[in-house]
Write an enzyme that holds these catalytic residues in place. Structure first.
Site, PDB file in Angstrom:
ATOM      1  N   TYR A 125     -11.485 -17.747 -11.557  1.00 43.59           N
ATOM      2  CA  TYR A 125     -10.476 -16.686 -11.745  1.00 43.59           C
ATOM      3  C   TYR A 125     -10.294 -16.398 -13.238  1.00 43.59           C
ATOM      4  CZ  TYR A 125      -6.099 -14.062 -11.202  1.00 43.59           C
ATOM      5  OH  TYR A 125      -5.130 -13.078 -11.241  1.00 43.59           O
ATOM      6  N   LYS A 180     -11.109 -12.807 -15.290  1.00 48.58           N
ATOM      7  CA  LYS A 180     -10.109 -12.050 -16.050  1.00 48.58           C
ATOM      8  C   LYS A 180     -10.490 -11.998 -17.538  1.00 48.58           C
ATOM      9  CE  LYS A 180      -7.482 -10.952 -12.537  1.00 48.58           C
ATOM     10  NZ  LYS A 180      -7.426  -9.563 -12.048  1.00 48.58           N
TER      11      LYS A 180
HETATM   12  P1  NAP Z   1      -2.116  -9.280  -3.503  1.00 51.73           P
HETATM   13  O1  NAP Z   1      -0.688  -9.210  -3.135  1.00 51.73           O
HETATM   14  O2  NAP Z   1      -3.012 -10.269  -2.861  1.00 51.73           O
HETATM   15  O3  NAP Z   1      -2.743  -7.811  -3.371  1.00 51.73           O
HETATM   16  C1  NAP Z   1      -4.092  -7.586  -3.703  1.00 51.73           C
HETATM   17  C2  NAP Z   1      -4.529  -6.285  -3.068  1.00 51.73           C
HETATM   18  O4  NAP Z   1      -5.909  -6.060  -3.433  1.00 51.73           O
HETATM   19  C3  NAP Z   1      -4.470  -6.335  -1.545  1.00 51.73           C
HETATM   20  O5  NAP Z   1      -4.059  -5.106  -1.035  1.00 51.73           O
HETATM   21  C4  NAP Z   1      -5.930  -6.622  -1.189  1.00 51.73           C
HETATM   22  O6  NAP Z   1      -6.297  -6.213   0.111  1.00 51.73           O
HETATM   23  C5  NAP Z   1      -6.651  -5.807  -2.230  1.00 51.73           C
HETATM   24  N1  NAP Z   1      -8.037  -6.235  -2.342  1.00 51.73           N
HETATM   25  C6  NAP Z   1      -8.475  -7.501  -2.562  1.00 51.73           C
HETATM   26  N2  NAP Z   1      -9.812  -7.532  -2.470  1.00 51.73           N
HETATM   27  C7  NAP Z   1     -10.214  -6.268  -2.170  1.00 51.73           C
HETATM   28  C8  NAP Z   1     -11.482  -5.670  -1.937  1.00 51.73           C
HETATM   29  N3  NAP Z   1     -12.618  -6.392  -1.963  1.00 51.73           N
HETATM   30  N4  NAP Z   1     -11.524  -4.358  -1.666  1.00 51.73           N
HETATM   31  C9  NAP Z   1     -10.395  -3.614  -1.608  1.00 51.73           C
HETATM   32  N5  NAP Z   1      -9.175  -4.116  -1.813  1.00 51.73           N
HETATM   33  C10 NAP Z   1      -9.088  -5.439  -2.090  1.00 51.73           C
HETATM   34  O7  NAP Z   1      -2.267  -9.583  -5.074  1.00 51.73           O
HETATM   35  P2  NAP Z   1      -1.367  -9.185  -6.334  1.00 51.73           P
HETATM   36  O8  NAP Z   1      -0.652 -10.403  -6.754  1.00 51.73           O
HETATM   37  O9  NAP Z   1      -0.626  -7.936  -6.093  1.00 51.73           O
HETATM   38  O10 NAP Z   1      -2.526  -8.957  -7.404  1.00 51.73           O
HETATM   39  C11 NAP Z   1      -2.879  -7.692  -7.898  1.00 51.73           C
HETATM   40  C12 NAP Z   1      -3.633  -7.885  -9.209  1.00 51.73           C
HETATM   41  O11 NAP Z   1      -2.789  -8.572 -10.135  1.00 51.73           O
HETATM   42  C13 NAP Z   1      -4.897  -8.746  -9.075  1.00 51.73           C
HETATM   43  O12 NAP Z   1      -5.924  -8.193  -9.870  1.00 51.73           O
HETATM   44  C14 NAP Z   1      -4.459 -10.091  -9.617  1.00 51.73           C
HETATM   45  O13 NAP Z   1      -5.531 -10.826 -10.120  1.00 51.73           O
HETATM   46  C15 NAP Z   1      -3.489  -9.655 -10.691  1.00 51.73           C
HETATM   47  N6  NAP Z   1      -2.530 -10.681 -11.086  1.00 51.73           N
HETATM   48  C16 NAP Z   1      -1.685 -11.220 -10.161  1.00 51.73           C
HETATM   49  C17 NAP Z   1      -0.791 -12.191 -10.563  1.00 51.73           C
HETATM   50  C18 NAP Z   1       0.155 -12.838  -9.594  1.00 51.73           C
HETATM   51  O14 NAP Z   1       0.717 -13.902  -9.941  1.00 51.73           O
HETATM   52  N7  NAP Z   1       0.393 -12.278  -8.428  1.00 51.73           N
HETATM   53  C19 NAP Z   1      -0.754 -12.613 -11.907  1.00 51.73           C
HETATM   54  C20 NAP Z   1      -1.619 -12.030 -12.808  1.00 51.73           C
HETATM   55  C21 NAP Z   1      -2.504 -11.067 -12.394  1.00 51.73           C
HETATM   56  P3  NAP Z   1      -6.432  -7.322   1.300  1.00 51.73           P
HETATM   57  O15 NAP Z   1      -5.112  -8.016   1.383  1.00 51.73           O
HETATM   58  O16 NAP Z   1      -6.768  -6.496   2.456  1.00 51.73           O
HETATM   59  O17 NAP Z   1      -7.518  -8.240   0.848  1.00 51.73           O
END
Ligand code: NAP
Length: 244
Positions: free
Chosen positions: A149, A153
């Site tokens: 991961y 990033k």
């Molecule tokens: P999340 O709640 O798991 O949502 C991720 C979304 O991306 C879901 O709708 C998922 O769809 C979709 N997705 C994943 N793989 C995909 C694919 N192959 N094709 C199309 N859609 C896909 O995650 P989040 O926390 O909102 O994260 C969003 C972004 O923020 C990510 O890039 C993550 O790395 C970044 N981020 C998150 C955090 C944190 O703590 N949450 C911190 C730093 C950065 P499905 O559910 O259908 O797979």
């Protein structure tokens, strides 16, 4: 300070859940025509029910050809949020090739590909644009079980820099947001354990995780004309974590 997106066309990836879903809804509320891309149809159905003006596109962004096909007729886009991402936590010695490939396909390759599709259109139309890549504090700091991961990033941050360099001359700005933990579905896997959470929170000067809204507001800021001369930055949304 008021930010509006009236007349703008926005595309948000990973718009089914978490940060991406909230970003798509906020952009629509701000007046943008929004295309929401994700891979689970049920999430798109509920999103469109919540906000009927949103155009849904269902595709697995890890699949290069399927993405090309799905976005072929998406039309002109002014604002892109490369948000889709996955986190597969594993100790370094146990990481598999499949985990590595899937993580890089979604977190890096898909962001590059969707940005190519969108930016080629901006360039051909001679239109300015803004792209925000959703990165992480994990791009710049090591976390146990996060080798792949963190690597994705880190790669995404460097992609942001080179995109800013190459697309700037076309008035296309490329920046990233780098959040700390936000307790979405993704982060619950790694940070629900109160002991682990406490350890992380103790390293954040503001003493708390970020909320989805904190990240969305920073994304909207970087997409907006209020940052018209900001290009190539990685903006922490981390309560000061990376400052320490
Ligand atoms: P999340 O709640 O798991 O949502 C991720 C979304 O991306 C879901 O709708 C998922 O769809 C979709 N997705 C994943 N793989 C995909 C694919 N192959 N094709 C199309 N859609 C896909 O995650 P989040 O926390 O909102 O994260 C969003 C972004 O923020 C990510 O890039 C993550 O790395 C970044 N981020 C998150 C955090 C944190 O703590 N949450 C911190 C730093 C950065 P499905 O559910 O259908 O797979």
């Amino acid at each position: 300070m008021e930010i509006t997106f009236t007349g703008k066309r926005a595309l948000v990836t990973g718009a089914g859940k978490g940060i991406g879903r909230a970003t798509a809804l906020a952009l629509a509320r701000g007046g943008a025509d929004v295309t929401a891309v994700t891979r689970t149809q049920a999430d798109l159905d509920s999103l469109v029910q919540e906000c009927p003006s949103i155009q849904p596109v269902c595709v697995d962004l890890a699949d290069w050809d399927a993405t090309e096909h799905a976005l072929k007729n998406v039309g002109p886009i002014d604002l892109l949020v490369n948000n889709a991402g996955c986190a597969m936590l594993e100790s370094f010695l146990e990481i598999t090739e499949a985990q590595f490939d899937k993580s890089f396909n979604v977190n890096v390759k898909a962001a590059l590909h969707v940005a190519q599709i969108v930016a080629r259109g901006m360039k051909a139309r001679g239109s300015p644009g803004a792209i925000v890549n959703v990165s992480s504090q994990a791009a710049q700091c090591a976390f146990k079980d996060h080798a792949v991961y963190c690597a994705t990033k880190g790669a995404l941050d460097m992609l942001t820099s080179v995109m800013a360099l190459e697309l700037g001359p076309y008035q296309i700005r490329v920046n990233s947001v780098n959040p700390t933990v936000v307790l979405t579905d993704m982060a619950k896997i790694g940070w629900s354990d109160p002991v682990k959470a406490k350890g992380m929170i103790s390293r954040i000067p503001m003493g708390k995780f970020a909320e989805v809204e904190d990240v969305v507001n920073s994304i909207l800021f970087l997409l907006s004309d209020k940052t018209a001369m900001t290009n190539g930055v990685t903006l922490p949304v981390d309560g000061g974590f990376l400052a320490c």
